[in-house]
Design a protein around this motif. Structure first.
Motif, PDB file in Angstrom:
ATOM      1  N   SER A 178      26.130 -14.666  20.046  1.00 49.02           N
ATOM      2  CA  SER A 178      26.544 -15.375  21.163  1.00 49.02           C
ATOM      3  C   SER A 178      27.846 -16.241  21.051  1.00 49.02           C
ATOM      4  O   SER A 178      28.396 -16.912  21.799  1.00 49.02           O
ATOM      5  CB  SER A 178      25.557 -16.548  21.426  1.00 49.02           C
ATOM      6  N   ILE A 236      25.928 -24.143  16.870  1.00 53.27           N
ATOM      7  CA  ILE A 236      26.553 -25.140  17.797  1.00 53.27           C
ATOM      8  C   ILE A 236      27.079 -26.297  16.789  1.00 53.27           C
ATOM      9  O   ILE A 236      27.799 -26.921  17.250  1.00 53.27           O
ATOM     10  CB  ILE A 236      25.179 -25.529  18.718  1.00 53.27           C
ATOM     11  N   TYR A 272      24.980 -19.822  25.592  1.00 51.70           N
ATOM     12  CA  TYR A 272      23.311 -19.807  25.670  1.00 51.70           C
ATOM     13  C   TYR A 272      22.927 -19.540  26.925  1.00 51.70           C
ATOM     14  O   TYR A 272      22.552 -20.373  27.732  1.00 51.70           O
ATOM     15  CB  TYR A 272      22.766 -20.963  24.899  1.00 51.70           C
ATOM     16  N   ASP A 294      26.641 -14.416  14.603  1.00 46.61           N
ATOM     17  CA  ASP A 294      25.813 -14.861  15.812  1.00 46.61           C
ATOM     18  C   ASP A 294      26.378 -14.158  17.122  1.00 46.61           C
ATOM     19  O   ASP A 294      27.538 -14.469  17.285  1.00 46.61           O
ATOM     20  CB  ASP A 294      25.948 -16.444  15.783  1.00 46.61           C
ATOM     21  N   LEU A 319      21.504 -27.986  26.440  1.00 49.61           N
ATOM     22  CA  LEU A 319      20.358 -27.655  26.169  1.00 49.61           C
ATOM     23  C   LEU A 319      19.433 -28.903  25.780  1.00 49.61           C
ATOM     24  O   LEU A 319      18.363 -28.699  24.971  1.00 49.61           O
ATOM     25  CB  LEU A 319      20.409 -26.744  24.897  1.00 49.61           C
TER      26      LEU A 319
END
Length: 431
Positions: free
Chosen positions: A91, A4, A107, A89, A144
């Protein structure tokens, strides 16, 4: 979380707006390939067949496979439209076509999207909203549980609201702040706090503080010590927990900046030999900067006892090397191809000298993936991850970690200083 931070940094460097989407009832989109039955839900029973059961054709919340099936359906949709899934990763998804470049990060049901072609990005948002039930939230400002402030040259990641709620639960919202989250001398007074002096409360607050380290690397070492004693907390650990909360009270508005700059990867590693008085295991720590932005860090107790400080330092180098290789792979997936070797700084000359005897680090040094560089202990930023420090030393390393007050707080202080300076000048007698 490092993904991120890199995602935001690259978008900032390219002046791309970061769009945010939220998927409604994400797990209901997944398809079920197994035979799964469920009892008739209350309020929807079939009066003619009260003993019948339902055969599921779609995923629902509560199924073990629901998260996996949702992600499989979403990723398959992206891949069918030309996206490639990152191997570093899973994602992260990237789309490249001629001069068009788009990055998408998911996510669970929260999505970040950025790219260099606004028309293609808009079409993608429309396509996803048509295929799945999504809500477009505009440019990113909260992700998040992390507040994301931005201006033309930087982003600021903050969890001040979350930290405030932790202090409120501990009834320490108005406590006297401290300037250091840990102590170098153990307290010898009994612990009497009625809220914190409870094994369950200790676990709850420690778990909450662990999530706070996403934007507060300056408390990573203290939280790591607390986490090691979740099941056998002693009075000294309760003291440490309360001290850490008092430190948060004084630094509630500190955040982690992400700033523009050359995308050059640099890592520092350190170890504190035999720091645990019970097991005599060492603590290792490392941190990685991409340009001037801190993107990755870690604090760990080593699995076995090191026979020397050199051994402990070398294990820290090996752990940092593994993180560097992962970050390099991630940057390639982001289409950032850095031809420069990553410099890895260590303040133990003996650990640098013995790399020829250890294949893992040796091979990557020979292939020039990393360059081992000496650094003085005074300048070793990773020192903050391995031990308790005196306040002056701690504050210096916190500054080098780039942890700083939120911009609004800085402006308020600056304005106050400016007003004070003006008043003093106005009242100054003429010689």
């Amino acid at each position: 979380m490092p993904t991120i931070r890199v995602f935001i940094l690259l978008a900032l460097n390219q002046n791309w707006p970061i769009h945010q989407l939220d998927v409604a009832n994400a797990f209901l989109h997944g398809d079920i390939h197994e035979t799964v039955y469920m009892t008739q839900p209350k309020g929807f029973e079939d009066t003619l067949h009260p003993n019948h059961v339902c055969l599921l054709k779609k995923a629902i919340y509560g199924l073990k496979q629901a998260p996996r099936q949702w992600f499989h359906k979403f990723s398959s949709h992206l891949i069918s439209h030309g996206f490639k899934q990152s191997q570093a990763d899973y994602s992260l998804f990237t789309f490249t076509n001629s001069d068009i470049q788009i990055h998408l990060l998911i996510y669970v049901d929260d999505i970040l999207l950025a790219g260099n072609h606004s028309e293609t990005v808009s079409k993608l948002i429309q396509n996803l909203s048509h295929q799945f039930i999504m809500k477009y939230l505009g440019t990113v400002n909260h992700f998040l549980g992390i507040q994301i402030q931005n201006n033309s040259t930087s982003y600021f990641l903050s969890q001040s609201t979350y930290a405030t709620s932790i202090l409120s639960q501990a009834r320490m919202s108005s406590c006297k702040p401290l300037s250091n989250p840990s102590f170098t001398k153990l307290p010898n007074i009994p612990f009497t706090d009625p809220i914190l002096h409870n094994p369950l409360s200790y676990k709850q607050f420690t778990g909450s503080l662990q999530y706070l380290t996403i934007t507060r690397p300056d408390i990573a070492y203290s939280v790591n010590v607390l986490c090691q004693h979740m099941h056998d907390s002693q009075p000294v650990h309760y003291h440490l927990l309360k001290r850490l909360l008092k430190y948060l009270q004084g630094t509630i508005h500190f955040d982690l900046p992400i700033t523009k700059g050359p995308l050059k990867l640099t890592t520092l590693s350190d170890a504190d030999w035999a720091s645990d008085p019970t097991t005599r295991r060492s603590t290792l720590g490392y941190c990685s900067f991409l340009g001037s932005t801190l993107i990755s860090w870690s604090v760990k107790k080593q699995h076995t006892v090191a026979r020397s400080s050199t051994d402990a330092e070398y294990r820290a180098i090996a752990a940092a090397t593994a993180d560097i290789l992962w970050l390099q792979k991630l940057l390639v997936d982001f289409q950032v191809n850095s031809v420069q070797s990553t410099k890895l700084y260590c303040d133990n000359m003996s650990a640098i000298a013995i790399e020829i005897d250890h294949h893992f680090v040796r091979d990557h040094i020979q292939s020039q993936h990393i360059l081992l560089m000496p650094i003085s202990t005074v300048d070793q930023i990773a020192d903050i991850f391995t031990k308790s420090l005196f306040t002056k030393r701690f504050q210096l390393l916190r500054f080098k970690l780039t942890v700083q007050p939120e911009p609004s707080i800085c402006r308020e202080v600056s304005e106050q200083l400016s007003t004070t300076s003006h008043n003093l000048t106005a009242n100054k007698p003429i010689a």
